[in-house]
Design a protein around this motif. Structure first.
Motif, PDB file in Angstrom:
ATOM      1  N   ASP A 139      37.060  57.612  -3.291  1.00  0.00           N
ATOM      2  CA  ASP A 139      35.982  57.620  -2.287  1.00  0.00           C
ATOM      3  C   ASP A 139      35.544  59.050  -1.988  1.00  0.00           C
ATOM      4  OD1 ASP A 139      36.151  54.863  -2.096  1.00  0.00           O
ATOM      5  OD2 ASP A 139      37.074  54.855  -0.106  1.00  0.00           O
ATOM      6  N   LEU A 140      36.532  59.914  -1.775  1.00  0.00           N
ATOM      7  CA  LEU A 140      36.251  61.304  -1.428  1.00  0.00           C
ATOM      8  C   LEU A 140      35.453  61.998  -2.517  1.00  0.00           C
ATOM      9  CD1 LEU A 140      36.889  63.656   0.603  1.00  0.00           C
ATOM     10  CD2 LEU A 140      38.832  64.185  -0.875  1.00  0.00           C
ATOM     11  N   LEU A 141      35.849  61.755  -3.761  1.00  0.00           N
ATOM     12  CA  LEU A 141      35.203  62.428  -4.888  1.00  0.00           C
ATOM     13  C   LEU A 141      33.927  61.729  -5.356  1.00  0.00           C
ATOM     14  CD1 LEU A 141      38.395  63.295  -6.961  1.00  0.00           C
ATOM     15  CD2 LEU A 141      37.127  64.778  -5.386  1.00  0.00           C
ATOM     16  N   GLY A 142      33.630  60.560  -4.765  1.00  0.00           N
ATOM     17  CA  GLY A 142      32.442  59.824  -5.183  1.00  0.00           C
ATOM     18  C   GLY A 142      32.616  59.167  -6.541  1.00  0.00           C
ATOM     19  N   GLU A 143      33.864  58.914  -6.936  1.00  0.00           N
ATOM     20  CA  GLU A 143      34.174  58.286  -8.235  1.00  0.00           C
ATOM     21  C   GLU A 143      33.764  56.818  -8.207  1.00  0.00           C
ATOM     22  OE1 GLU A 143      34.845  57.483 -11.759  1.00  0.00           O
ATOM     23  OE2 GLU A 143      35.744  59.449 -11.327  1.00  0.00           O
ATOM     24  N   GLU A 144      32.827  56.464  -9.096  1.00  0.00           N
ATOM     25  CA  GLU A 144      32.361  55.078  -9.128  1.00  0.00           C
ATOM     26  C   GLU A 144      32.944  54.298 -10.298  1.00  0.00           C
ATOM     27  OE1 GLU A 144      28.142  54.774  -8.536  1.00  0.00           O
ATOM     28  OE2 GLU A 144      28.222  56.245  -6.910  1.00  0.00           O
ATOM     29  N   HIS A 145      33.404  55.009 -11.333  1.00  0.00           N
ATOM     30  CA  HIS A 145      34.004  54.351 -12.502  1.00  0.00           C
ATOM     31  C   HIS A 145      35.446  53.977 -12.159  1.00  0.00           C
ATOM     32  CE1 HIS A 145      35.103  53.338 -16.555  1.00  0.00           C
ATOM     33  NE2 HIS A 145      36.035  54.269 -16.561  1.00  0.00           N
ATOM     34  N   ARG A 146      35.644  52.698 -11.789  1.00  0.00           N
ATOM     35  CA  ARG A 146      36.965  52.243 -11.337  1.00  0.00           C
ATOM     36  C   ARG A 146      37.435  51.024 -12.124  1.00  0.00           C
ATOM     37  NH1 ARG A 146      36.938  53.203  -4.788  1.00  0.00           N
ATOM     38  NH2 ARG A 146      35.685  55.079  -4.839  1.00  0.00           N
ATOM     39  N   LYS A 147      37.044  50.961 -13.377  1.00  0.00           N
ATOM     40  CA  LYS A 147      37.410  49.811 -14.213  1.00  0.00           C
ATOM     41  C   LYS A 147      38.410  50.247 -15.270  1.00  0.00           C
ATOM     42  CE  LYS A 147      34.031  46.807 -12.853  1.00  0.00           C
ATOM     43  NZ  LYS A 147      34.246  46.733 -11.439  1.00  0.00           N
ATOM     44  N   GLY A 148      39.069  49.275 -15.886  1.00  0.00           N
ATOM     45  CA  GLY A 148      39.994  49.549 -16.990  1.00  0.00           C
ATOM     46  C   GLY A 148      41.117  50.472 -16.568  1.00  0.00           C
ATOM     47  N   GLU A 149      41.411  51.453 -17.416  1.00  0.00           N
ATOM     48  CA  GLU A 149      42.532  52.341 -17.113  1.00  0.00           C
ATOM     49  C   GLU A 149      42.241  53.299 -15.963  1.00  0.00           C
ATOM     50  OE1 GLU A 149      42.242  55.991 -20.303  1.00  0.00           O
ATOM     51  OE2 GLU A 149      43.179  54.128 -20.967  1.00  0.00           O
ATOM     52  N   ASN A 150      40.991  53.375 -15.529  1.00  0.00           N
ATOM     53  CA  ASN A 150      40.641  54.224 -14.387  1.00  0.00           C
ATOM     54  C   ASN A 150      40.663  53.440 -13.066  1.00  0.00           C
ATOM     55  OD1 ASN A 150      40.087  56.950 -13.729  1.00  0.00           O
ATOM     56  ND2 ASN A 150      37.985  56.364 -13.205  1.00  0.00           N
ATOM     57  N   SER A 151      40.995  52.165 -13.124  1.00  0.00           N
ATOM     58  CA  SER A 151      41.074  51.398 -11.874  1.00  0.00           C
ATOM     59  C   SER A 151      42.270  51.921 -11.071  1.00  0.00           C
ATOM     60  CB  SER A 151      41.234  49.903 -12.161  1.00  0.00           C
ATOM     61  OG  SER A 151      42.538  49.637 -12.624  1.00  0.00           O
ATOM     62  N   PRO A 152      42.189  51.877  -9.751  1.00  0.00           N
ATOM     63  CA  PRO A 152      43.316  52.358  -8.950  1.00  0.00           C
ATOM     64  C   PRO A 152      44.643  51.701  -9.331  1.00  0.00           C
ATOM     65  CG  PRO A 152      41.407  52.073  -7.549  1.00  0.00           C
ATOM     66  CD  PRO A 152      41.042  51.531  -8.905  1.00  0.00           C
ATOM     67  N   SER A 153      44.651  50.383  -9.584  1.00  0.00           N
ATOM     68  CA  SER A 153      45.922  49.712  -9.896  1.00  0.00           C
ATOM     69  C   SER A 153      46.487  50.182 -11.240  1.00  0.00           C
ATOM     70  CB  SER A 153      45.769  48.196  -9.871  1.00  0.00           C
ATOM     71  OG  SER A 153      44.837  47.781 -10.837  1.00  0.00           O
ATOM     72  N   GLU A 154      45.631  50.401 -12.247  1.00  0.00           N
ATOM     73  CA  GLU A 154      46.101  50.909 -13.537  1.00  0.00           C
ATOM     74  C   GLU A 154      46.572  52.355 -13.422  1.00  0.00           C
ATOM     75  OE1 GLU A 154      46.750  49.390 -16.494  1.00  0.00           O
ATOM     76  OE2 GLU A 154      46.366  47.602 -15.286  1.00  0.00           O
ATOM     77  N   ARG A 155      45.840  53.131 -12.642  1.00  0.00           N
ATOM     78  CA  ARG A 155      46.211  54.533 -12.415  1.00  0.00           C
ATOM     79  C   ARG A 155      47.598  54.593 -11.761  1.00  0.00           C
ATOM     80  NH1 ARG A 155      44.203  58.872 -14.666  1.00  0.00           N
ATOM     81  NH2 ARG A 155      42.066  58.341 -14.254  1.00  0.00           N
ATOM     82  N   VAL A 156      47.837  53.708 -10.794  1.00  0.00           N
ATOM     83  CA  VAL A 156      49.129  53.662 -10.095  1.00  0.00           C
ATOM     84  C   VAL A 156      50.247  53.247 -11.047  1.00  0.00           C
ATOM     85  CG1 VAL A 156      50.443  52.445  -8.298  1.00  0.00           C
ATOM     86  CG2 VAL A 156      48.175  53.360  -7.782  1.00  0.00           C
ATOM     87  N   LYS A 157      49.986  52.257 -11.928  1.00  0.00           N
ATOM     88  CA  LYS A 157      51.004  51.846 -12.909  1.00  0.00           C
ATOM     89  C   LYS A 157      51.432  53.039 -13.767  1.00  0.00           C
ATOM     90  CE  LYS A 157      49.693  47.022 -13.503  1.00  0.00           C
ATOM     91  NZ  LYS A 157      48.932  46.095 -14.343  1.00  0.00           N
ATOM     92  N   THR A 158      50.453  53.808 -14.222  1.00  0.00           N
ATOM     93  CA  THR A 158      50.737  54.982 -15.053  1.00  0.00           C
ATOM     94  C   THR A 158      51.572  56.004 -14.275  1.00  0.00           C
ATOM     95  OG1 THR A 158      48.644  54.670 -16.220  1.00  0.00           O
ATOM     96  CG2 THR A 158      49.668  56.839 -16.414  1.00  0.00           C
ATOM     97  N   ILE A 159      51.158  56.273 -13.041  1.00  0.00           N
ATOM     98  CA  ILE A 159      51.868  57.254 -12.209  1.00  0.00           C
ATOM     99  C   ILE A 159      53.299  56.795 -11.953  1.00  0.00           C
ATOM    100  CG2 ILE A 159      51.974  58.255  -9.876  1.00  0.00           C
ATOM    101  CD1 ILE A 159      48.823  58.164  -9.938  1.00  0.00           C
ATOM    102  N   MET A 160      53.448  55.523 -11.560  1.00  0.00           N
ATOM    103  CA  MET A 160      54.779  55.005 -11.246  1.00  0.00           C
ATOM    104  C   MET A 160      55.679  55.017 -12.482  1.00  0.00           C
ATOM    105  SD  MET A 160      54.747  54.491  -7.996  1.00  0.00           S
ATOM    106  CE  MET A 160      55.980  53.363  -7.389  1.00  0.00           C
ATOM    107  N   SER A 161      55.132  54.661 -13.644  1.00  0.00           N
ATOM    108  CA  SER A 161      55.972  54.628 -14.851  1.00  0.00           C
ATOM    109  C   SER A 161      56.458  56.027 -15.211  1.00  0.00           C
ATOM    110  CB  SER A 161      55.228  53.988 -16.021  1.00  0.00           C
ATOM    111  OG  SER A 161      54.205  54.836 -16.485  1.00  0.00           O
TER     112      SER A 161
END
Length: 194
Positions: A139-161
């Protein structure tokens, strides 16, 4: 004799900078006495009552990120800076936060980021908390591309792993700090000033 004026319950004016506060800041930041006084003058010019409230804080952040929505992210940042939970940031809290974010070493900055992401303040970051933060950063950065591997949930999976070394479903501060120190890509995303 014991009249109304005899008690000295006079509260300190939050706009004044005391010698005690200067000493605290000299001991907890890398700023000199002169720099502390200069920072205080600027703070009081912007916040004449000596307190910065959440709305003013968000407005200031919004000026740096006009393309995004700063409110969610700033709420997390504000909680970290408001160390006494007063709903206001006083000058001492402000300058210590500035010092850590601008001058602190990488692990201190990453620790501060951990405290910001630990929304419920239980000493751990779980997937849900991390997802809220990633959404707030987007939201802060104005990021609108939030699908696929850039979705927050996918990003979190990568970070957590990468960071959750014992695979227990949450990050401790140690896991978070050491993981960010070891991975420059994660550090850039999760603690950009480190």
């Amino acid at each position: 004799m014991g009249g109304k004026g005899s008690k000295t319950n006079k509260k300190k004016n939050p706009a004044e900078l005391t010698e005690e506060e200067i000493q605290l800041l000299l001991n907890n930041t890398t700023f000199s006495r002169e720099e502390i006084i200069k920072w205080h003058e600027g703070f009081i010019k912007d916040c004449p009552k000596g307190q910065l409230d959440k709305k003013k804080f968000i407005d200031a952040y919004q000026a740096f990120y006009p393309q995004g929505k700063a409110d969610k992210f700033c709420s997390h940042v504000f909680k970290v800076f408001d160390s006494d939970n007063s709903g206001q940031i006083d000058f001492t809290e402000f300058l210590i936060a500035i010092s850590v974010t601008a001058q602190g070493d990488a692990s201190k900055k990453i620790s501060m980021a951990f405290r910001m992401y630990d929304v419920d303040k239980n000493g751990k970051i779980d997937k849900k908390e991390m997802e809220k933060i990633i959404e707030a950063i987007y939201d802060l950065l104005g990021e609108e591309h939030r699908k696929g591997e850039n979705s927050p949930s996918e990003r979190v999976k990568t970070i957590m792993s990468k960071l959750d070394k014992d695979q227990n479903g949450y990050l401790t501060e140690d896991e978070f700090v050491s993981g960010c120190l070891e991975d420059s890509v994660l550090r850039a995303l999760l603690a950009p000033n480190a």
